[in-house]
Design an enzyme around this catalytic site. Structure first.
Site, short mmCIF file in Angstrom:
data_model
loop_
_atom_site.label_atom_id
_atom_site.label_comp_id
_atom_site.label_asym_id
_atom_site.label_seq_id
_atom_site.Cartn_x
_atom_site.Cartn_y
_atom_site.Cartn_z
NE ARG A 19 16.17 49.58 -47.78
CZ ARG A 19 16.91 50.62 -47.40
NH1 ARG A 19 17.81 51.13 -48.22
NH2 ARG A 19 16.77 51.15 -46.20
CE LYS A 357 31.86 9.97 -34.51
NZ LYS A 357 30.69 9.10 -34.39
CB ALA A 429 48.97 -5.15 -44.84
CA CA Z 1 17.86 52.62 -41.95
#
Ligand code: CA
Ligand code: UD1
Length: 483
Positions: A19, A357, A429
């Protein structure tokens, strides 16, 4: 009360779980950071059994492999064909041999079952000197379950499966949880005598109760106070329900231990997460795996942490962090992504639209805005200007960048790895830095600016820009002639 230690806990987990409609075996579906079967095993372990046995069959390789990895203390017994719960237990006893002492039988798909409920079952079983004690529950809707049939005095006579039950029996709301404490010696004998004479043609473990009663042994029942504990997970609706219940339990235990959770309805915490008192968890936060939150840290809103450690007093807002280490009083986000190998020092910062990272950031260093830092070692008291990129990948290899203590990296610097910015050095910069910058130097790596006068008037004549320029130039000429 001392709980008698069971000789064995047998967890039945050989069934298919159709199920769920899943490629994943039912008992391996995840719930609050653990597979369904692992929840049961954790509760079983709390009882200190001499032996922990899991019956597996369906998806043998995957379930067996999972258990070998996560529960090396459990013995897996293979039931090749699933011929019923009685057959499953018989298979175990044929392989392991008769088990003297108390044998607890339970399922791999009842993740909400608490160890304390199992302990109460064991206590009742021992106190009453029963051959078998079944865990039962009164449920609002007993459809699908076996029903407990009692006589006028309340003694348990037998268990009747739904498919074998009369209309009258189906009206009974006391269900069989399928969880039992057995006298091991009596179980070994009775389980051999179970027939397949029933609607499903299976060996029902439930029949052991009537067999033992027929032999004149004591058969008892213990009713769980909370029926939701014994309801198994058979489909994804029940999985979601179990998740909600378990999550709420976890949140409550954290709150009772001194953690503030602003909105329990939108907070999800795995079983393996540790949180110290006075931490505050804001709405929309998920804490996964082995995440640790130290005292007074503020997490969220909108934050997902996996296997991440957050130091005392740190704040982490609108962030996603995987296997990161965030130092005490550090600040992360809003809108940051810290990937594995990120280590942030004391009072450091990974600010807005920052991705890291395999990056180590020293104490008090700041990476406040719009930066990617991959494969980097950043010293202490460093400032990384907005929009800096640690260019770690040349299309073939990943290379490392080192920025030493006290360095000041100007906005929009491209640090082309491998490269080192020395102690106290600066970059201008907009520089593209390909060579090391010595300590105290400034690296300038950009074209010098030149202005081409009246270019817009010539090349963009008739535009709003040209009109604005004309006005300004006329005004300037006017001022100059007035002087
Ligand atoms: Ca069952
Ligand atoms: C069983 C009980 C029922 C009870 C219900 C509670 C029997 C005959 N019936 O019914 O009274 O109300 O559980 O959920 O016992 N399993 C195996 N090998 C097998 C068959 C089953 O390992 O050959 C395992 C399954 O994986 C599952 C558990 O045993 O975890 C229960 O099996 P299932 O088929 O779901 O039993 P039910 O018909 O629900």
């Amino acid at each position: 009360m001392s709980v008698p230690r069971p000789a064995a806990v047998i967890v039945l987990a050989a069934g298919e779980g159709t199920r769920m409609k899943s490629q994943t075996p039912k008992v391996l579906h995840e719930l609050c950071g653990r597979a369904l079967v692992d929840h049961m095993l954790a509760a079983a372990r709390d009882l200190g059994p001499e032996e922990l046995i899991v019956v597996i069959g369906h998806a043998l390789e995957r379930v067996g492999g999972h258990l070998a990895e996560t529960s090396p203390d459990a013995r897996a017994v293979v039931q090749r064909e699933q011929r019923g719960t009685g057959h499953a237990v018989r298979t175990v006893l044929e392989e392991v041999g008769t088990i003297a002492g108390t044998v607890l039988v339970t399922y791999g798909d009842v993740p909400l079952l608490r160890a304390q409920t199992l302990a109460a079952l064991l206590e009742r079983h021992a106190a009453d000197g029963n051959a078998v004690t079944v865990l039962t529950a009164e449920v609002p809707d007993p459809t699908g379950y076996g029903r407990i049939i009692r006589d006028e005095s309340g003694a348990v006579l037998k268990i009747v499966e739904e498919k074998d039950a009369t209309a009258e029996q189906r009206a009974i709301r006391e269900m069989n949880s399928g969880i039992y404490a057995f006298d091991g010696l009596l179980l070994a004998d009775a389980v051999k005598r179970v027939s397949t004479d029933n609607a499903q043609g299976e060996e029902y473990l439930t029949d052991v109760l009537s067999i033992l009663r027929g032999d004149g042994h004591r058969v008892g029942a213990w009713t769980a106070a909370d029926y939701t504990e014994v309801e198994g997970v058979n489909d994804r609706v029940q999985l979601a329900f179990a998740r909600k219940v378990l999550n709420q339990r976890l949140l409550e235990s954290h709150m009772r231990a001194g953690v503030t959770i602003i909105d329990p309805a939108s907070t999800f915490i795995d079983v393996g997460v540790r949180i110290e008192p006075d931490a505050v968890i804001h709405p929309g936060t998920q804490l996964h795996g082995g995440t640790v939150i130290e005292a007074g840290a503020e997490i969220g809103p909108g934050t997902t942490l996996t296997d991440t450690r957050v130091g005392a007093g740190a704040t982490v807002r609108n962030a996603v962090c995987d296997s990161a280490e965030i130092g005490p009083e550090a600040s992360v986000g809003p809108y940051a992504y810290l990937r594995p190998g990120t280590v942030l020092g004391h009072k450091s910062k990974a600010g807005t639209f920052v991705e890291m990272k395999n990056a180590k950031v020293g104490d008090r260093s700041k990476v406040p805005h719009l930066t990617y830092a991959g494969d980097a070692t950043i010293g202490e008291d460093v400032n990384i200007g907005a929009s800096t990129i640690f260019v770690n990948y040349d299309g073939v290899n990943k290379n490392h960048t080192t920025v030493r203590d006290g360095a000041f990296v100007g906005c929009d610097t491209m640090l082309i790895a491998p490269v080192t910015i020395g102690d106290g050095a600066n970059t201008a910069a907009g520089s593209v830095i390909v060579d090391d910058v010595p300590p105290g130097a400034i690296g300038v790596a950009r074209a010098r600016q030149r202005n081409i006068e009246k270019w817009v008037l010539r090349r963009r004549a008739g535009t709003k820009s040209a009109a604005a320029a004309e006005r300004a130039l006329a005004e300037r000429a006017q001022q100059e002639s007035n002087q």
